[in-house]
Design a protein around this motif. Structure first.
Motif, PDB file in Angstrom:
ATOM      1  N   CYS A  36      -5.016   7.366  -5.968  1.00 53.78           N
ATOM      2  CA  CYS A  36      -5.372   5.958  -6.119  1.00 53.78           C
ATOM      3  C   CYS A  36      -6.820   5.719  -5.691  1.00 53.78           C
ATOM      4  CB  CYS A  36      -4.449   5.086  -5.255  1.00 53.78           C
ATOM      5  SG  CYS A  36      -2.731   4.995  -5.807  1.00 53.78           S
ATOM      6  N   ASP A  37      -7.180   6.248  -4.538  1.00 54.62           N
ATOM      7  CA  ASP A  37      -8.534   6.061  -4.018  1.00 54.62           C
ATOM      8  C   ASP A  37      -9.571   6.767  -4.892  1.00 54.62           C
ATOM      9  OD1 ASP A  37      -7.405   4.646  -1.943  1.00 54.62           O
ATOM     10  OD2 ASP A  37      -7.409   6.337  -0.551  1.00 54.62           O
ATOM     11  N   ASP A  38      -9.217   7.954  -5.379  1.00 56.84           N
ATOM     12  CA  ASP A  38     -10.146   8.704  -6.237  1.00 56.84           C
ATOM     13  C   ASP A  38     -10.414   7.964  -7.542  1.00 56.84           C
ATOM     14  OD1 ASP A  38     -10.271  10.673  -4.330  1.00 56.84           O
ATOM     15  OD2 ASP A  38      -8.855  12.025  -5.335  1.00 56.84           O
ATOM     16  N   GLU A  39      -9.384   7.319  -8.081  1.00 54.95           N
ATOM     17  CA  GLU A  39      -9.558   6.560  -9.317  1.00 54.95           C
ATOM     18  C   GLU A  39     -10.509   5.389  -9.121  1.00 54.95           C
ATOM     19  OE1 GLU A  39      -8.161   6.737 -12.814  1.00 54.95           O
ATOM     20  OE2 GLU A  39      -8.631   8.648 -11.874  1.00 54.95           O
ATOM     21  N   VAL A  40     -10.408   4.719  -7.975  1.00 54.13           N
ATOM     22  CA  VAL A  40     -11.321   3.618  -7.683  1.00 54.13           C
ATOM     23  C   VAL A  40     -12.761   4.139  -7.634  1.00 54.13           C
ATOM     24  CG1 VAL A  40     -11.998   1.883  -5.975  1.00 54.13           C
ATOM     25  CG2 VAL A  40      -9.574   2.314  -6.422  1.00 54.13           C
ATOM     26  N   ALA A  41     -12.953   5.244  -6.931  1.00 55.34           N
ATOM     27  CA  ALA A  41     -14.297   5.819  -6.811  1.00 55.34           C
ATOM     28  C   ALA A  41     -14.825   6.287  -8.160  1.00 55.34           C
ATOM     29  CB  ALA A  41     -14.263   6.981  -5.821  1.00 55.34           C
ATOM     30  N   ARG A  42     -13.957   6.894  -8.974  1.00 54.96           N
ATOM     31  CA  ARG A  42     -14.383   7.406 -10.281  1.00 54.96           C
ATOM     32  C   ARG A  42     -14.815   6.271 -11.199  1.00 54.96           C
ATOM     33  NH1 ARG A  42     -12.400   7.856 -15.205  1.00 54.96           N
ATOM     34  NH2 ARG A  42     -10.408   6.896 -14.620  1.00 54.96           N
ATOM     35  N   MET A  88      -4.160  -0.883  -3.073  1.00 58.85           N
ATOM     36  CA  MET A  88      -3.781  -1.587  -1.848  1.00 58.85           C
ATOM     37  C   MET A  88      -2.355  -2.103  -1.927  1.00 58.85           C
ATOM     38  SD  MET A  88      -6.400  -1.281   0.096  1.00 58.85           S
ATOM     39  CE  MET A  88      -6.593   0.326  -0.735  1.00 58.85           C
ATOM     40  N   LEU A  89      -1.967  -2.572  -3.113  1.00 59.31           N
ATOM     41  CA  LEU A  89      -0.611  -3.071  -3.297  1.00 59.31           C
ATOM     42  C   LEU A  89       0.411  -1.947  -3.119  1.00 59.31           C
ATOM     43  CD1 LEU A  89       0.536  -5.567  -6.010  1.00 59.31           C
ATOM     44  CD2 LEU A  89       1.862  -3.508  -5.586  1.00 59.31           C
ATOM     45  N   PHE A  90       0.146  -0.776  -3.707  1.00 54.35           N
ATOM     46  CA  PHE A  90       1.047   0.370  -3.555  1.00 54.35           C
ATOM     47  C   PHE A  90       1.192   0.745  -2.075  1.00 54.35           C
ATOM     48  CE2 PHE A  90      -0.278   1.953  -8.035  1.00 54.35           C
ATOM     49  CZ  PHE A  90       0.708   1.165  -8.623  1.00 54.35           C
ATOM     50  N   LYS A  91       0.059   0.791  -1.369  1.00 57.87           N
ATOM     51  CA  LYS A  91       0.096   1.165   0.043  1.00 57.87           C
ATOM     52  C   LYS A  91       0.863   0.135   0.872  1.00 57.87           C
ATOM     53  CE  LYS A  91      -4.263   3.712  -0.229  1.00 57.87           C
ATOM     54  NZ  LYS A  91      -5.697   3.771   0.192  1.00 57.87           N
ATOM     55  N   THR A  92       0.722  -1.135   0.516  1.00 59.72           N
ATOM     56  CA  THR A  92       1.430  -2.191   1.240  1.00 59.72           C
ATOM     57  C   THR A  92       2.931  -2.116   0.988  1.00 59.72           C
ATOM     58  OG1 THR A  92      -0.508  -3.640   1.108  1.00 59.72           O
ATOM     59  CG2 THR A  92       1.607  -4.697   1.567  1.00 59.72           C
ATOM     60  N   ALA A  93       3.320  -1.807  -0.246  1.00 60.20           N
ATOM     61  CA  ALA A  93       4.742  -1.662  -0.565  1.00 60.20           C
ATOM     62  C   ALA A  93       5.377  -0.583   0.311  1.00 60.20           C
ATOM     63  CB  ALA A  93       4.913  -1.323  -2.040  1.00 60.20           C
ATOM     64  N   TYR A  94       4.658   0.514   0.499  1.00 56.78           N
ATOM     65  CA  TYR A  94       5.175   1.583   1.358  1.00 56.78           C
ATOM     66  C   TYR A  94       5.115   1.180   2.833  1.00 56.78           C
ATOM     67  CZ  TYR A  94       5.324   5.896   4.052  1.00 56.78           C
ATOM     68  OH  TYR A  94       5.633   6.853   5.006  1.00 56.78           O
ATOM     69  N   ALA A  95       4.012   0.543   3.239  1.00 53.29           N
ATOM     70  CA  ALA A  95       3.806   0.197   4.647  1.00 53.29           C
ATOM     71  C   ALA A  95       4.896  -0.704   5.194  1.00 53.29           C
ATOM     72  CB  ALA A  95       2.446  -0.465   4.832  1.00 53.29           C
ATOM     73  N   TYR A  96       5.501  -1.534   4.319  1.00 52.39           N
ATOM     74  CA  TYR A  96       6.529  -2.471   4.766  1.00 52.39           C
ATOM     75  C   TYR A  96       7.884  -2.244   4.088  1.00 52.39           C
ATOM     76  CZ  TYR A  96       2.708  -4.935   7.025  1.00 52.39           C
ATOM     77  OH  TYR A  96       1.633  -5.251   7.831  1.00 52.39           O
ATOM     78  N   GLY A  97       8.011  -1.212   3.285  1.00 50.72           N
ATOM     79  CA  GLY A  97       9.287  -0.920   2.635  1.00 50.72           C
ATOM     80  C   GLY A  97       9.729  -2.004   1.684  1.00 50.72           C
ATOM     81  N   LEU A  98       8.799  -2.493   0.853  1.00 51.73           N
ATOM     82  CA  LEU A  98       9.074  -3.648   0.006  1.00 51.73           C
ATOM     83  C   LEU A  98       9.498  -3.257  -1.409  1.00 51.73           C
ATOM     84  CD1 LEU A  98       5.998  -5.876   0.960  1.00 51.73           C
ATOM     85  CD2 LEU A  98       8.245  -5.764   2.062  1.00 51.73           C
ATOM     86  N   ARG A  99      10.260  -4.135  -2.013  1.00 53.71           N
ATOM     87  CA  ARG A  99      10.566  -4.020  -3.433  1.00 53.71           C
ATOM     88  C   ARG A  99       9.343  -4.481  -4.230  1.00 53.71           C
ATOM     89  NH1 ARG A  99      15.023  -6.494  -0.942  1.00 53.71           N
ATOM     90  NH2 ARG A  99      16.982  -5.311  -1.062  1.00 53.71           N
ATOM     91  N   ASP A 106      -6.028  -1.586   8.981  1.00 49.67           N
ATOM     92  CA  ASP A 106      -7.334  -1.240   8.407  1.00 49.67           C
ATOM     93  C   ASP A 106      -7.337  -1.424   6.894  1.00 49.67           C
ATOM     94  OD1 ASP A 106      -8.306  -0.573  10.912  1.00 49.67           O
ATOM     95  OD2 ASP A 106      -7.784   1.553  10.716  1.00 49.67           O
ATOM     96  N   VAL A 107      -6.255  -0.993   6.247  1.00 49.04           N
ATOM     97  CA  VAL A 107      -6.139  -1.130   4.798  1.00 49.04           C
ATOM     98  C   VAL A 107      -6.137  -2.601   4.388  1.00 49.04           C
ATOM     99  CG1 VAL A 107      -4.540  -0.815   2.865  1.00 49.04           C
ATOM    100  CG2 VAL A 107      -4.977   1.083   4.426  1.00 49.04           C
ATOM    101  N   LEU A 108      -5.331  -3.390   5.067  1.00 49.21           N
ATOM    102  CA  LEU A 108      -5.229  -4.811   4.713  1.00 49.21           C
ATOM    103  C   LEU A 108      -6.501  -5.571   5.048  1.00 49.21           C
ATOM    104  CD1 LEU A 108      -1.555  -5.531   5.854  1.00 49.21           C
ATOM    105  CD2 LEU A 108      -2.411  -5.350   3.507  1.00 49.21           C
ATOM    106  N   ASP A 109      -7.135  -5.258   6.171  1.00 47.16           N
ATOM    107  CA  ASP A 109      -8.358  -5.964   6.547  1.00 47.16           C
ATOM    108  C   ASP A 109      -9.468  -5.706   5.530  1.00 47.16           C
ATOM    109  OD1 ASP A 109      -9.834  -7.555   8.608  1.00 47.16           O
ATOM    110  OD2 ASP A 109     -11.070  -5.741   8.636  1.00 47.16           O
ATOM    111  N   GLU A 110      -9.591  -4.459   5.070  1.00 43.40           N
ATOM    112  CA  GLU A 110     -10.604  -4.143   4.062  1.00 43.40           C
ATOM    113  C   GLU A 110     -10.354  -4.934   2.782  1.00 43.40           C
ATOM    114  OE1 GLU A 110     -12.581  -0.270   1.781  1.00 43.40           O
ATOM    115  OE2 GLU A 110     -10.610  -0.088   2.753  1.00 43.40           O
ATOM    116  N   TRP A 111      -9.087  -5.021   2.386  1.00 40.71           N
ATOM    117  CA  TRP A 111      -8.740  -5.736   1.164  1.00 40.71           C
ATOM    118  C   TRP A 111      -9.036  -7.231   1.281  1.00 40.71           C
ATOM    119  CZ3 TRP A 111      -8.177  -6.107  -3.727  1.00 40.71           C
ATOM    120  CH2 TRP A 111      -7.457  -7.154  -4.302  1.00 40.71           C
TER     121      TRP A 111
END
Length: 288
Positions: A78-84, A101-112, A166-171
Motif C-alpha cells: 500500500c505504501d509503495d503504491e502511494v510512493a510510486r 490508511m483506511l485498510f490499516k484502520t480496519a485492521y487496527a480496530y477490527g472493523l467491518r 501515528d498513522v491516524l495523526d498523519e492522515w
C-alpha cells in the motif's frame, strides 16, 4: 426454523424444521387443537422478524485471516503504491494514501468494511486509561452490524497497537485536508462524494492482493479476522477481544480465530515445559 406458543402460555415453544405445518390450515391441526385443548398454536417467529444468520460470511472454508507476514507485505505494498504514483506526479496518490490508511484502520480496530468507511473524523478520541495513545485512544463505531429490523449497533473500540496514533495523526493532520474536506465530517472522503464507496474499496483490495500473489481466501473482512487472531495469539484476554469486535457470543469470536500452527506449537511447548518443570520440582522435593 419457526417457534410457536399457544395463546395464554407464553414461553412454551415448540421448535421443528417442519413446524410450519402445525399452523397450516390445510392440515387442520389448529381445529384439532381447539377441539382437544381449547386453544391453538400460533406462529411467533417469521423470516421478517428474525436476524439473518451472522456466521454466513465465515461459513466459506476459503475465508481466512492474514498471517502477520502477509499483512506486513500488504501494508508495505500500500505504501509503495502511494510512493510510486506520487513519484510520477500523478494525482492518484491521494486516493491511494486514503485507501492505505483506511485498510490499516480496519485492521487496527477490527472493523467491518461498512463500519470503517462510515467513520467520521470526530469518531476518534482520547481514552483516559490509555493516555499514551493521545487523541486516538478510542474509536467510536456508530454503524455496527445490526440485527434484522434493528438500528445500527454502536460500540467503542479501544486502541491497542502502538503504531495506530501515528498513522491516524498523519492522515488527519497532513493528508486529509488536501481533499478539501472543510465541510465534510467523513474520515475517508471521496473525490466525487462525501464518502468512499464499497466498490472502490473492493477493487483496490483485490488489485493489491493480486499484485502480491495472495489467494482469494483473503478479502476485506480478513482485516477483522486477522485482528481477532493476532490478539489471541499475542495473549490478549478472549473476553476483551470479544468486546472489542462487538460479538454477543464468544462462539462467534472463535469462528474468526485462525491461529497459526506456530502459535499452537508454542502454546503446546509452553504447557509441556511447565508440566515437566513442575514434575521435576516435585521429584526434587521428595528426594530432599
Amino acid at each position: 426454523m419457526a417457534a410457536f406458543a399457544a395463546p395464554g402460555q407464553p414461553g412454551q415453544h415448540r421448535r421443528s424444521p417442519r413446524s410450519h405445518f402445525v399452523t397450516d390450515p390445510l392440515y387442520e391441526w389448529t381445529a384439532t387443537c381447539e377441539e382437544r385443548f381449547g386453544t391453538h398454536p400460533v406462529q411467533v417467529v417469521h423470516e421478517w422478524n428474525t436476524a439473518v444468520h451472522v456466521q454466513d460470511n465465515e461459513s466459506d472454508a476459503k475465508k481466512r485471516a492474514f498471517t502477520k507476514a502477509e499483512l506486513h507485505a500488504f501494508f508495505a505494498h500500500c505504501d509503495d503504491e502511494v510512493a510510486r504514483i506520487r513519484a510520477f506526479g500523478r494525482k492518484g496518490w491521494l486516493p491511494a494514501f486514503r485507501d492505505a490508511m483506511l485498510f490499516k484502520t480496519a485492521y487496527a480496530y477490527g472493523l467491518r468494511r461498512n463500519e470503517t468507511r462510515m467513520l467520521d473524523a470526530a469518531d476518534f478520541g482520547r481514552n483516559p486509561h490509555g493516555g499514551e495513545f493521545g487523541e486516538y485512544g478510542r474509536c467510536q463505531v456508530r454503524f455496527g452490524k445490526a440485527k434484522k429490523g434493528s438500528p445500527p449497533k454502536r460500540r467503542g473500540v479501544l486502541t491497542v497497537f502502538g503504531w495506530t496514533p501515528d498513522v491516524l495523526d498523519e492522515w488527519f493532520t497532513e493528508v486529509r485536508p488536501l481533499f478539501g474536506t472543510d465541510n465534510s465530517p467523513a474520515a475517508w472522503p471521496s473525490e466525487r462524494g462525501m464518502r468512499i464507496g464499497c466498490q472502490r474499496l473492493n477493487s483496490r483490495f483485490i488489485a493489491y492482493r493480486k499484485a502480491l500473489g495472495l489467494d482469494d481466501g483473503l478479502d476485506f473482512h480478513s482485516f477483522r479476522r486477522s485482528y481477532v487472531t493476532h490478539l489471541i495469539e499475542d495473549g490478549w484476554d478472549p473476553r476483551f477481544v470479544q468486546e472489542q469486535v462487538g460479538h454477543e457470543h464468544a462462539s462467534t469470536t472463535s469462528l474468526y480465530t485462525c491461529v497459526s500452527s506456530d502459535f499452537r506449537t508454542r502454546t503446546l511447548r509452553r504447557h509441556l515445559d511447565s508440566t515437566i518443570a513442575a514434575a521435576l520440582q516435585t521429584q526434587t522435593g521428595r528426594q530432599a
